[in-house]
Structures are given as structure tokens and as C-alpha cells.
Design a protein around this motif. Sequence first.
Motif, PDB file in Angstrom:
ATOM      1  N   PHE A 114      82.045  42.250  -0.330  1.00 35.99           N
ATOM      2  CA  PHE A 114      80.684  42.783  -0.240  1.00 35.99           C
ATOM      3  C   PHE A 114      80.406  43.886  -1.254  1.00 35.99           C
ATOM      4  N   LEU A 115      81.225  44.923  -1.238  1.00 33.79           N
ATOM      5  CA  LEU A 115      80.896  46.103  -2.042  1.00 33.79           C
ATOM      6  C   LEU A 115      80.903  45.803  -3.538  1.00 33.79           C
ATOM      7  N   LEU A 116      81.999  45.235  -4.041  1.00 38.24           N
ATOM      8  CA  LEU A 116      82.087  45.001  -5.481  1.00 38.24           C
ATOM      9  C   LEU A 116      81.114  43.928  -5.973  1.00 38.24           C
ATOM     10  N   PRO A 117      80.971  42.786  -5.284  1.00 41.91           N
ATOM     11  CA  PRO A 117      80.006  41.801  -5.781  1.00 41.91           C
ATOM     12  C   PRO A 117      78.570  42.324  -5.836  1.00 41.91           C
ATOM     13  N   VAL A 118      78.222  43.254  -4.953  1.00 41.33           N
ATOM     14  CA  VAL A 118      76.839  43.741  -4.913  1.00 41.33           C
ATOM     15  C   VAL A 118      76.670  45.013  -5.733  1.00 41.33           C
ATOM     16  N   TYR A 119      77.601  45.948  -5.607  1.00 40.38           N
ATOM     17  CA  TYR A 119      77.417  47.268  -6.207  1.00 40.38           C
ATOM     18  C   TYR A 119      78.464  47.587  -7.281  1.00 40.38           C
ATOM     19  N   GLY A 120      79.327  46.644  -7.608  1.00 39.13           N
ATOM     20  CA  GLY A 120      80.366  46.916  -8.591  1.00 39.13           C
ATOM     21  C   GLY A 120      79.837  46.814 -10.010  1.00 39.13           C
ATOM     22  N   ALA A 121      79.507  47.945 -10.594  1.00 41.25           N
ATOM     23  CA  ALA A 121      79.007  47.956 -11.966  1.00 41.25           C
ATOM     24  C   ALA A 121      80.133  47.595 -12.934  1.00 41.25           C
ATOM     25  N   GLU A 122      79.753  47.329 -14.170  1.00 44.20           N
ATOM     26  CA  GLU A 122      80.728  46.936 -15.190  1.00 44.20           C
ATOM     27  C   GLU A 122      81.788  48.019 -15.368  1.00 44.20           C
ATOM     28  N   VAL A 123      83.013  47.582 -15.592  1.00 42.10           N
ATOM     29  CA  VAL A 123      84.114  48.512 -15.796  1.00 42.10           C
ATOM     30  C   VAL A 123      84.062  49.034 -17.227  1.00 42.10           C
ATOM     31  N   THR A 124      83.901  50.330 -17.362  1.00 40.76           N
ATOM     32  CA  THR A 124      83.864  50.988 -18.668  1.00 40.76           C
ATOM     33  C   THR A 124      84.600  52.316 -18.548  1.00 40.76           C
ATOM     34  N   THR A 125      84.666  53.026 -19.667  1.00 43.35           N
ATOM     35  CA  THR A 125      85.269  54.358 -19.612  1.00 43.35           C
ATOM     36  C   THR A 125      84.439  55.306 -18.754  1.00 43.35           C
ATOM     37  N   ALA A 126      83.143  55.033 -18.642  1.00 45.25           N
ATOM     38  CA  ALA A 126      82.277  55.866 -17.806  1.00 45.25           C
ATOM     39  C   ALA A 126      82.334  55.457 -16.342  1.00 45.25           C
ATOM     40  N   ALA A 127      82.839  54.263 -16.072  1.00 50.58           N
ATOM     41  CA  ALA A 127      82.945  53.780 -14.692  1.00 50.58           C
ATOM     42  C   ALA A 127      84.246  53.001 -14.548  1.00 50.58           C
ATOM     43  N   PRO A 128      85.377  53.683 -14.494  1.00 50.39           N
ATOM     44  CA  PRO A 128      86.667  52.985 -14.409  1.00 50.39           C
ATOM     45  C   PRO A 128      86.877  52.358 -13.034  1.00 50.39           C
ATOM     46  N   TRP A 129      87.862  51.497 -12.980  1.00 51.32           N
ATOM     47  CA  TRP A 129      88.237  50.846 -11.726  1.00 51.32           C
ATOM     48  C   TRP A 129      89.731  50.588 -11.756  1.00 51.32           C
ATOM     49  N   CYS A 130      90.271  50.146 -10.630  1.00 48.53           N
ATOM     50  CA  CYS A 130      91.697  49.846 -10.560  1.00 48.53           C
ATOM     51  C   CYS A 130      91.896  48.654  -9.643  1.00 48.53           C
TER      52      CYS A 130
ATOM     53  N   THR B 276      89.792  50.825 -17.760  1.00 47.29           N
ATOM     54  CA  THR B 276      88.505  51.214 -18.337  1.00 47.29           C
ATOM     55  C   THR B 276      87.849  50.060 -19.077  1.00 47.29           C
ATOM     56  N   SER B 277      88.498  48.900 -19.057  1.00 45.34           N
ATOM     57  CA  SER B 277      87.947  47.691 -19.667  1.00 45.34           C
ATOM     58  C   SER B 277      88.512  46.493 -18.919  1.00 45.34           C
ATOM     59  N   PRO B 278      87.699  45.484 -18.658  1.00 40.71           N
ATOM     60  CA  PRO B 278      88.216  44.312 -17.941  1.00 40.71           C
ATOM     61  C   PRO B 278      89.363  43.628 -18.669  1.00 40.71           C
ATOM     62  N   GLU B 279      89.430  43.773 -19.999  1.00 40.86           N
ATOM     63  CA  GLU B 279      90.498  43.136 -20.764  1.00 40.86           C
ATOM     64  C   GLU B 279      91.796  43.933 -20.737  1.00 40.86           C
ATOM     65  N   ARG B 280      91.761  45.152 -20.228  1.00 45.50           N
ATOM     66  CA  ARG B 280      92.967  45.986 -20.249  1.00 45.50           C
ATOM     67  C   ARG B 280      93.225  46.548 -18.850  1.00 45.50           C
ATOM     68  N   PRO B 281      93.731  45.714 -17.949  1.00 39.09           N
ATOM     69  CA  PRO B 281      94.053  46.228 -16.606  1.00 39.09           C
ATOM     70  C   PRO B 281      95.153  47.278 -16.692  1.00 39.09           C
ATOM     71  N   ALA B 282      95.015  48.306 -15.926  1.00 35.68           N
ATOM     72  CA  ALA B 282      96.010  49.380 -15.914  1.00 35.68           C
ATOM     73  C   ALA B 282      95.990  50.048 -14.550  1.00 35.68           C
ATOM     74  N   HIS B 283      97.110  50.673 -14.244  1.00 35.54           N
ATOM     75  CA  HIS B 283      97.216  51.401 -12.972  1.00 35.54           C
ATOM     76  C   HIS B 283      98.123  52.596 -13.183  1.00 35.54           C
ATOM     77  N   ARG B 284      97.613  53.760 -12.826  1.00 35.54           N
ATOM     78  CA  ARG B 284      98.400  54.980 -12.969  1.00 35.54           C
ATOM     79  C   ARG B 284      97.924  55.989 -11.939  1.00 35.54           C
ATOM     80  N   LEU B 285      98.881  56.559 -11.237  1.00 33.92           N
ATOM     81  CA  LEU B 285      98.566  57.597 -10.263  1.00 33.92           C
ATOM     82  C   LEU B 285      98.634  58.949 -10.951  1.00 33.92           C
ATOM     83  N   LEU B 286      97.534  59.655 -10.959  1.00 36.63           N
ATOM     84  CA  LEU B 286      97.490  60.964 -11.592  1.00 36.63           C
ATOM     85  C   LEU B 286      98.133  61.998 -10.679  1.00 36.63           C
TER      86      LEU B 286
END
Length: 218
Positions: A102-118, A178-188
Amino acid sequence: MPESVEPHEPGELEPIRVPDPHLEGIEASVRKLMEQSAQQAQQLDHLAATPAASPSPFAAFGLPGLGGPPSAAPPEPRPILELEGEGYEDELDSLSDWVDDFLLPVYGAEVTTAAPWCLEWQEHDDVVAWLHALWLAYEQHKDPEAGLSGLFVWHRDFLTHALAAVRAPGGPLSACMTSPERPAHRLLPGPPPSARTEKANTAEADTPGSGEPGQPAS
């Protein structure tokens, strides 16, 4: 011989004497009123008595409202980070379904440096807490009891702020995808303990004979 009547002092009222036939009539009226009051009290007791539950053919099926046992109230929701073990995993699975379906299909904006995702956001405790709170608020505000403006309130007061915090450029997912072509995961890493806590820990460690918490000193 007629009963003698003593003279009264001047200004003193003379008692009223009711003839015997009148007294008998008053006594009969009082008895009748008492009997009527007793009958009315019995009728009120009968009306106030709880009627016995009549057997229902649906009672064996446990259907609510048809003679079966009343349904138990649902448990009060708890913050997901307060759960442990299987309870936490089950709640996280339900939350993941809501986010992905529900949440991502409706409200998930494009993944960018301004709107990152994991793609592994479940590993970020702060993100899990934010999204779980957002989900609970959604369940509350979509209920008919929230009124016609319930979902508007959810969009204005909850959705906007939660997504802004989770997907902020400097937020908890800023080091992830920060880009759909570059999946990454890191815990700060978070900030270190406060100076007061560090000082207390140092003093405890320097105390002679101090051992582990809950362990006797050697």
C-alpha cells in the motif's frame, strides 16, 4: 356518665376528636394503600429482574450475538520496538505487507539523493518505528469513528511528516539506495553516550571490587 372535660387555659387549642366510624374508614384506606404499594413493588422487582438467556441453536457455533460467547476485545497495539521474539517478527511481517502493498505503490516517490530508500529498511530500527507508528495512525484514522475527515488528518499530520523524516537527504537511509540502479544498505552509527553516562561508567569501572552488574564482587 359523660366524660368530664378539663377546662383549657386561655389561648390553648382544643384537641380534635374524630368519631370512631371515621377512624375505621381511615384505617381501611391505609391498609388498602399498603397492599397496593406491596403489589407495585413486586411488579417493579419482576421487571427489573434480568431475563434468563434462552438457548439458541447457534450457540454451539460460537457466533456473536446469536447466543454464543462474546468475542474477546482485540489486544491494545504496542510500539513495535517494545515487542520481542515471535511477536516482533509477526508484527514486522504485517508492517512489511502494508508498506510493500500500500504505502510504496501509492506514496513511494522516485528514489533519488533527495529521497533515499533502502530495500532492507527492516534493519533500521528508527525507520521501523516511524513506519509502524504511521501504520497504526492509518488504521485509526480510516475507521468510520474518525469521521469523514479522518484520512485527511492522517495525510496532513502523519504521512507527510513520517515520509519526510524517513526519506530525508540526511536521514537514516541517506547512506543506502539513492538510485534504483545502485541498491545499497548501510547502518549509520549513532552518537556516543553522553558525557555524564561515560563519567558514571568510568567511575563504576574504577571502583575497587566492582564486578559485572548483578554479580558479586570478587
